[in-house]
Design a protein around this motif. Structure first.
Motif, mmCIF file in Angstrom:
data_model
loop_
_atom_site.group_PDB
_atom_site.id
_atom_site.type_symbol
_atom_site.label_atom_id
_atom_site.label_comp_id
_atom_site.label_asym_id
_atom_site.label_seq_id
_atom_site.Cartn_x
_atom_site.Cartn_y
_atom_site.Cartn_z
ATOM 1 N N ASN A 10 0.996 -1.325 0.136
ATOM 2 C CA ASN A 10 -0.018 -0.222 -0.053
ATOM 3 C C ASN A 10 1.149 1.002 -0.203
ATOM 4 N N ARG A 11 2.544 1.298 0.500
ATOM 5 C CA ARG A 11 3.188 2.623 0.475
ATOM 6 C C ARG A 11 3.620 2.986 -0.678
ATOM 7 N N GLU A 12 3.363 4.009 -1.704
ATOM 8 C CA GLU A 12 4.332 4.102 -2.894
ATOM 9 C C GLU A 12 5.711 4.964 -2.119
ATOM 10 N N PRO A 13 6.773 4.689 -2.822
ATOM 11 C CA PRO A 13 7.628 5.888 -2.891
ATOM 12 C C PRO A 13 7.667 6.666 -2.999
ATOM 13 N N GLN A 14 7.737 7.699 -2.861
ATOM 14 C CA GLN A 14 7.820 9.333 -3.267
ATOM 15 C C GLN A 14 9.293 10.119 -4.053
ATOM 16 N N PRO A 15 9.474 10.830 -4.383
ATOM 17 C CA PRO A 15 10.425 11.353 -4.692
ATOM 18 C C PRO A 15 11.468 12.143 -3.455
ATOM 19 N N SER A 16 12.470 12.143 -3.160
ATOM 20 C CA SER A 16 13.345 12.928 -2.109
ATOM 21 C C SER A 16 14.287 13.262 -2.975
ATOM 22 N N ASP A 17 15.060 14.694 -2.278
ATOM 23 C CA ASP A 17 16.296 15.415 -3.157
ATOM 24 C C ASP A 17 17.236 14.929 -2.358
ATOM 25 N N LYS A 18 16.906 14.530 -0.981
ATOM 26 C CA LYS A 18 18.081 13.767 -0.283
ATOM 27 C C LYS A 18 18.041 12.569 -0.671
ATOM 28 N N PRO A 19 19.332 11.749 -0.914
ATOM 29 C CA PRO A 19 19.711 10.435 -0.987
ATOM 30 C C PRO A 19 19.618 9.935 0.320
ATOM 31 N N ASP A 20 19.745 9.727 1.270
ATOM 32 C CA ASP A 20 19.934 9.529 2.522
ATOM 33 C C ASP A 20 18.105 9.333 3.169
#
Length: 50
Positions: A10-20
């Motif tokens: 149910n969880r979708e990855p979202q964009p992040s500006d930080k690699p960690d």
């Protein structure tokens, strides 16, 4: 964590500006969940002579 959020499908990855930093958003309720990964480090305390 809500019951719908506990299911990984149910969880979708979202964009992040930080690699960690990983952000997931639940498809059903819209809650966002954050995961932070860090390099292992050493913690220590130096004793003082009395």
């Amino acid at each position: 964590m809500k019951e719908c959020c506990q299911k990984i499908e149910n969880r979708e990855p979202q964009p992040s500006d930080k690699p960690d930093l990983t952000i997931f958003k639940c498809k059903f309720c819209g809650c966002r969940h954050f995961e932070l990964s860090v390099d292992p480090g050493n913690l220590g305390i130096k004793g003082v002579k009395i």
